[in-house]
Write a protein that holds these residues in place. Sequence first.
Motif, PDB file in Angstrom:
ATOM      1  N   SER A  33     -57.497 -28.050  31.831  1.00 48.23           N
ATOM      2  CA  SER A  33     -58.053 -29.407  31.821  1.00 48.23           C
ATOM      3  C   SER A  33     -56.930 -30.428  31.752  1.00 48.23           C
ATOM      4  O   SER A  33     -56.068 -30.348  30.871  1.00 48.23           O
ATOM      5  N   PRO A  34     -56.932 -31.418  32.652  1.00 49.67           N
ATOM      6  CA  PRO A  34     -55.832 -32.383  32.710  1.00 49.67           C
ATOM      7  C   PRO A  34     -55.738 -33.241  31.465  1.00 49.67           C
ATOM      8  O   PRO A  34     -56.706 -33.441  30.744  1.00 49.67           O
ATOM      9  N   GLY A  35     -54.531 -33.738  31.231  1.00 44.88           N
ATOM     10  CA  GLY A  35     -54.276 -34.598  30.077  1.00 44.88           C
ATOM     11  C   GLY A  35     -53.263 -35.678  30.404  1.00 44.88           C
ATOM     12  O   GLY A  35     -53.141 -36.107  31.554  1.00 44.88           O
ATOM     13  N   CYS A  36     -52.523 -36.093  29.393  1.00 48.81           N
ATOM     14  CA  CYS A  36     -51.553 -37.191  29.517  1.00 48.81           C
ATOM     15  C   CYS A  36     -50.495 -36.887  30.577  1.00 48.81           C
ATOM     16  O   CYS A  36     -50.033 -35.757  30.699  1.00 48.81           O
ATOM     17  N   ILE A  37     -50.117 -37.928  31.300  1.00 46.68           N
ATOM     18  CA  ILE A  37     -49.026 -37.819  32.274  1.00 46.68           C
ATOM     19  C   ILE A  37     -47.954 -38.830  31.899  1.00 46.68           C
ATOM     20  O   ILE A  37     -48.261 -39.996  31.639  1.00 46.68           O
ATOM     21  N   SER A  76     -54.687 -28.917  28.731  1.00 50.13           N
ATOM     22  CA  SER A  76     -55.297 -27.907  27.871  1.00 50.13           C
ATOM     23  C   SER A  76     -55.553 -26.661  28.697  1.00 50.13           C
ATOM     24  O   SER A  76     -55.964 -26.751  29.851  1.00 50.13           O
ATOM     25  N   ALA A  77     -55.325 -25.505  28.100  1.00 50.32           N
ATOM     26  CA  ALA A  77     -55.503 -24.236  28.798  1.00 50.32           C
ATOM     27  C   ALA A  77     -56.193 -23.241  27.876  1.00 50.32           C
ATOM     28  O   ALA A  77     -56.022 -23.292  26.657  1.00 50.32           O
ATOM     29  N   ALA A 109     -47.485 -29.225  33.315  1.00 48.51           N
ATOM     30  CA  ALA A 109     -47.356 -29.077  34.771  1.00 48.51           C
ATOM     31  C   ALA A 109     -46.404 -30.188  35.227  1.00 48.51           C
ATOM     32  O   ALA A 109     -46.438 -31.300  34.696  1.00 48.51           O
ATOM     33  N   ARG A 110     -45.540 -29.894  36.194  1.00 45.02           N
ATOM     34  CA  ARG A 110     -44.531 -30.849  36.661  1.00 45.02           C
ATOM     35  C   ARG A 110     -44.727 -31.169  38.140  1.00 45.02           C
ATOM     36  O   ARG A 110     -45.123 -30.308  38.912  1.00 45.02           O
ATOM     37  N   ALA A 111     -44.379 -32.413  38.505  1.00 45.34           N
ATOM     38  CA  ALA A 111     -44.435 -32.818  39.907  1.00 45.34           C
ATOM     39  C   ALA A 111     -43.383 -33.884  40.168  1.00 45.34           C
ATOM     40  O   ALA A 111     -43.010 -34.642  39.269  1.00 45.34           O
TER      41      ALA A 111
END
Length: 182
Positions: free
Chosen positions: A9-13, A25-26, A40-42
């Motif tokens: 689940s996505p969170g703060c960037i 969250s995983a 996660a990185r981009a």
Amino acid sequence: GTYYSATASPGCIVRYRGKFLMFFSASTPLPDIRRTLSIARAENLDGPWAIQAEPILPQAEQVENSSLYFEPKNQTWFLFTNHIGIAGRGEEFTDAVWVYWSRDLEHWKTENKAVVLDGHNCLWSKKCIGMPSVAKVGERLAVFYDAPGGNSISHMNRDIGLAWLDLPLAIPAPAGKRNAQE
């Protein structure tokens, strides 16, 4: 077979060292759910996103849903997250807001944590507190959270709570110490 095989689940960037980092969250699947946080990185927000091989905290921490705050006064990151408790019949619920701290956004230690909010210091919800978000407002940090109130551990019918922390945030003193160094 990964630490995020059931949910991611996505969170703060945040932008950090020329890249975007997303704290997410995983969890693993039933019957033995384990929850954690990871990064996660981009290169840019359009992706692609690369998930790091290991979570930032061990799955035994049983945490999810996070929010970040950087304290410029002591150059420290504070990661607010909810902890998952287990009731007598195996029911899981968010039982507290914890905070971890680190000077390196990409490395966190389980010993660098404290309870921010739980049934001991929340006046209206004694068992179930979770989903923290933080925002700086003047010289204080607003901590928004959700809870069902009373002794309920329900995932439904939650209200939004607000707690305040004075800024600057300081790193809590180690157990047994009277004065923190920062």
